[in-house]
Scaffold this active site. Structure first.
Site, PDB file in Angstrom:
ATOM      1  N   GLU A  66      29.212  55.345  39.177  1.00  0.00           N
ATOM      2  CA  GLU A  66      30.499  54.864  38.689  1.00  0.00           C
ATOM      3  C   GLU A  66      30.311  53.666  37.761  1.00  0.00           C
ATOM      4  O   GLU A  66      29.425  52.851  37.956  1.00  0.00           O
ATOM      5  CB  GLU A  66      31.389  54.468  39.869  1.00  0.00           C
ATOM      6  CG  GLU A  66      31.821  55.699  40.641  1.00  0.00           C
ATOM      7  CD  GLU A  66      32.725  55.392  41.831  1.00  0.00           C
ATOM      8  OE1 GLU A  66      33.520  56.265  42.190  1.00  0.00           O
ATOM      9  OE2 GLU A  66      32.633  54.294  42.393  1.00  0.00           O
TER      10      GLU A  66
ATOM     11  N   CYS B 150      23.995  45.348  51.805  1.00  0.00           N
ATOM     12  CA  CYS B 150      24.854  44.192  52.104  1.00  0.00           C
ATOM     13  C   CYS B 150      26.018  44.707  52.955  1.00  0.00           C
ATOM     14  O   CYS B 150      26.588  45.771  52.665  1.00  0.00           O
ATOM     15  CB  CYS B 150      25.366  43.556  50.819  1.00  0.00           C
ATOM     16  SG  CYS B 150      24.030  42.973  49.770  1.00  0.00           S
TER      17      CYS B 150
ATOM     18  N   CYS C 111      29.526  45.873  51.479  1.00  0.00           N
ATOM     19  CA  CYS C 111      29.513  46.646  50.232  1.00  0.00           C
ATOM     20  C   CYS C 111      29.454  48.157  50.484  1.00  0.00           C
ATOM     21  O   CYS C 111      28.594  48.637  51.228  1.00  0.00           O
ATOM     22  CB  CYS C 111      28.312  46.212  49.404  1.00  0.00           C
ATOM     23  SG  CYS C 111      28.078  47.201  47.937  1.00  0.00           S
TER      24      CYS C 111
ATOM     25  N   GLY D 291      24.071  49.274  42.795  1.00  0.00           N
ATOM     26  CA  GLY D 291      22.641  48.982  42.761  1.00  0.00           C
ATOM     27  C   GLY D 291      22.311  47.529  42.496  1.00  0.00           C
ATOM     28  O   GLY D 291      23.150  46.737  42.088  1.00  0.00           O
TER      29      GLY D 291
ATOM     30  N   SER E 100      24.005  40.425  37.587  1.00  0.00           N
ATOM     31  CA  SER E 100      24.330  39.879  38.897  1.00  0.00           C
ATOM     32  C   SER E 100      23.323  40.376  39.930  1.00  0.00           C
ATOM     33  O   SER E 100      22.995  41.559  39.966  1.00  0.00           O
ATOM     34  CB  SER E 100      25.741  40.357  39.253  1.00  0.00           C
ATOM     35  OG  SER E 100      26.079  39.886  40.512  1.00  0.00           O
TER      36      SER E 100
ATOM     37  N   SER F 156      24.735  36.238  43.933  1.00  0.00           N
ATOM     38  CA  SER F 156      25.682  36.461  45.025  1.00  0.00           C
ATOM     39  C   SER F 156      25.309  35.563  46.194  1.00  0.00           C
ATOM     40  O   SER F 156      24.351  35.847  46.912  1.00  0.00           O
ATOM     41  CB  SER F 156      25.623  37.919  45.502  1.00  0.00           C
ATOM     42  OG  SER F 156      26.104  38.754  44.496  1.00  0.00           O
TER      43      SER F 156
ATOM     44  N   CYS G  95      34.963  44.915  43.121  1.00  0.00           N
ATOM     45  CA  CYS G  95      33.664  44.498  43.599  1.00  0.00           C
ATOM     46  C   CYS G  95      33.401  44.966  45.037  1.00  0.00           C
ATOM     47  O   CYS G  95      34.232  44.751  45.912  1.00  0.00           O
ATOM     48  CB  CYS G  95      33.584  42.977  43.541  1.00  0.00           C
ATOM     49  SG  CYS G  95      32.033  42.341  44.097  1.00  0.00           S
TER      50      CYS G  95
HETATM   51  S1  SF4 Z   1      25.205  47.050  45.313  1.00  0.00           S
HETATM   52 FE1  SF4 Z   1      24.994  44.798  45.331  1.00  0.00          FE
HETATM   53  S2  SF4 Z   1      26.388  44.114  46.971  1.00  0.00           S
HETATM   54 FE2  SF4 Z   1      26.074  46.338  47.241  1.00  0.00          FE
HETATM   55  S3  SF4 Z   1      24.382  46.551  48.715  1.00  0.00           S
HETATM   56 FE3  SF4 Z   1      23.480  46.581  46.659  1.00  0.00          FE
HETATM   57  S4  SF4 Z   1      22.949  44.448  46.204  1.00  0.00           S
HETATM   58 FE4  SF4 Z   1      24.369  44.413  47.932  1.00  0.00          FE
END
Ligand code: SF4
Length: 345
Positions: free
Chosen positions: A91, A115, A118, A166, A198, A221, A338
């Site tokens: 996406e 995380c 997420c 990712g 990020s 983050s 997010c």
């Molecule tokens: S996409 Fe970003 S926030 Fe989600 S698990 Fe991976 S590193 Fe963590």
């Protein structure tokens, strides 16, 4: 087997063009068609001879990945479901702001870092995206944005945030190759200062990025000032220690301010005590802080904090001279905010 042209750097394309006994400048012409004009039909590349176009079409596949679904909300935020050559799906998100567009781009299918807040983490890691798969998201979303502009209206400034699915710095080689084309005048031509990568905190990757692209911004983050809670929320920080990352940030000069992203989760990390610890922790680092109220997400039990608690957290930090933005994510209704990106595979 045809070569997929988007996976080639400028130098690699030039080498292939020369092997086909064409002048090197044909590589520049191809880059202009693909990345400046966004025209992938070789037959339409009118400044290249018919004979050379025929040779190119026997050597290269120029079809980008396919958008298979678009969801848009009233505010103009769009979520694009993109199908890759092997059938995997990712996406990308387009956020239309008053004066600019923000493209939120993915770098992996799924994510290994898990995380806790997420949705992508829940999917697990499937594979890295190639350079071309990263580039095609930018091209496709930009093309859709341009097509939806009223006639005569010029394309607004484009910002890119690598904050989709990712961990970008765990796919560094492909990210670097894509960034070289995204930022090049021969390629897509987006200014490095309009790009943010990020990361959950991959220190070796941050160092490489800052060496290779001094003007690209880093978003880190943070999510908790407390190392133990952070390790619980973001298991990667058991090996990528917060203290080491902050020491690096403090001791390294850079052209821009760092961005610290902080997902505020009700009752977990949103108290004024937490704000106090954040203030003490970041003292001495030129930075801005983005507060992102957690987006509730059917599969995870965390809750969005109240607007009053978010404001109080923000005011606490502002009163201590931090630059703080509250990012109530646009696109929560279409799960493009997010931490909400995830697809069925
Ligand atoms: S996409 Fe970003 S926030 Fe989600 S698990 Fe991976 S590193 Fe963590």
């Amino acid at each position: 087997m045809l070569k997929w042209i988007y996976d080639l750097s400028y130098d690699e394309l030039k080498e292939d063009v020369c092997k086909l006994k064409m002048p090197g400048y044909v590589a520049d012409q191809i880059f202009q068609w693909l990345y400046e004009k966004s025209i992938d039909d070789i037959a339409a590349w009118s400044n290249i001879s018919k004979q050379n176009r025929s040779l190119l079409s026997r050597k290269f596949n120029t079809r980008p990945d396919k958008i298979i679904a678009i969801e848009e909300n009233k505010e103009g935020t769009g979520k694009f479901l993109i199908q890759l050559i092997d059938g995997s799906r990712i996406e990308a998100v387009l956020i239309r702001e008053k004066k600019h567009l923000t493209l939120c781009i993915s770098t992996q299918v799924g994510c290994a870092l898990k995380c806790k807040f997420c949705a992508t983490g829940i999917m697990g890691f499937k594979r890295n995206l190639t350079c071309g798969e990263i580039l095609c998201q930018v091209l496709l979303v930009k093309r859709e944005a341009a097509a939806s502009l009223p006639q005569q209206k010029r394309m607004p400034k484009v910002n890119i945030v690598f904050m989709g699915m990712g961990e970008p710095l765990l796919n560094y080689e492909n990210l670097k190759k894509a960034l070289a084309i995204i930022t090049s005048g021969k390629g897509i031509g987006i200014l490095p200062r309009n790009i943010t990568v990020s990361t959950a905190g991959i220190l070796a990757g941050i160092k490489r990025l800052e060496e290779d692209f001094t003007a690209i911004k880093v978003g880190f983050s943070l999510n908790s000032p407390d190392a133990t809670l952070r390790e619980e929320l973001m298991p990667v920080s058991k090996r990528e220690k917060l203290s080491e990352i902050l020491t690096y940030f403090k001791n390294t000069s850079r052209k821009h301010r760092l961005t610290f992203e902080y997902v505020l989760i009700k009752g977990v990390n949103d108290s004024l005590k937490d704000a106090g610890k954040v203030s003490a922790l970041l003292r001495g680092i030129p930075c801005k802080i983005n507060l992102i109220p957690y987006n509730e997400n059917g599969n995870i039990d965390y809750e969005t904090p109240s607007a009053a608690d978010v404001e109080a957290f923000c005011e606490y930090l502002c009163a201590r001279n931090y630059t703080v933005m509250i990012r109530w994510s646009k696109g929560r209704d279409i799960k493009s905010a997010c931490g909400q990106l995830a697809v069925e595979i």
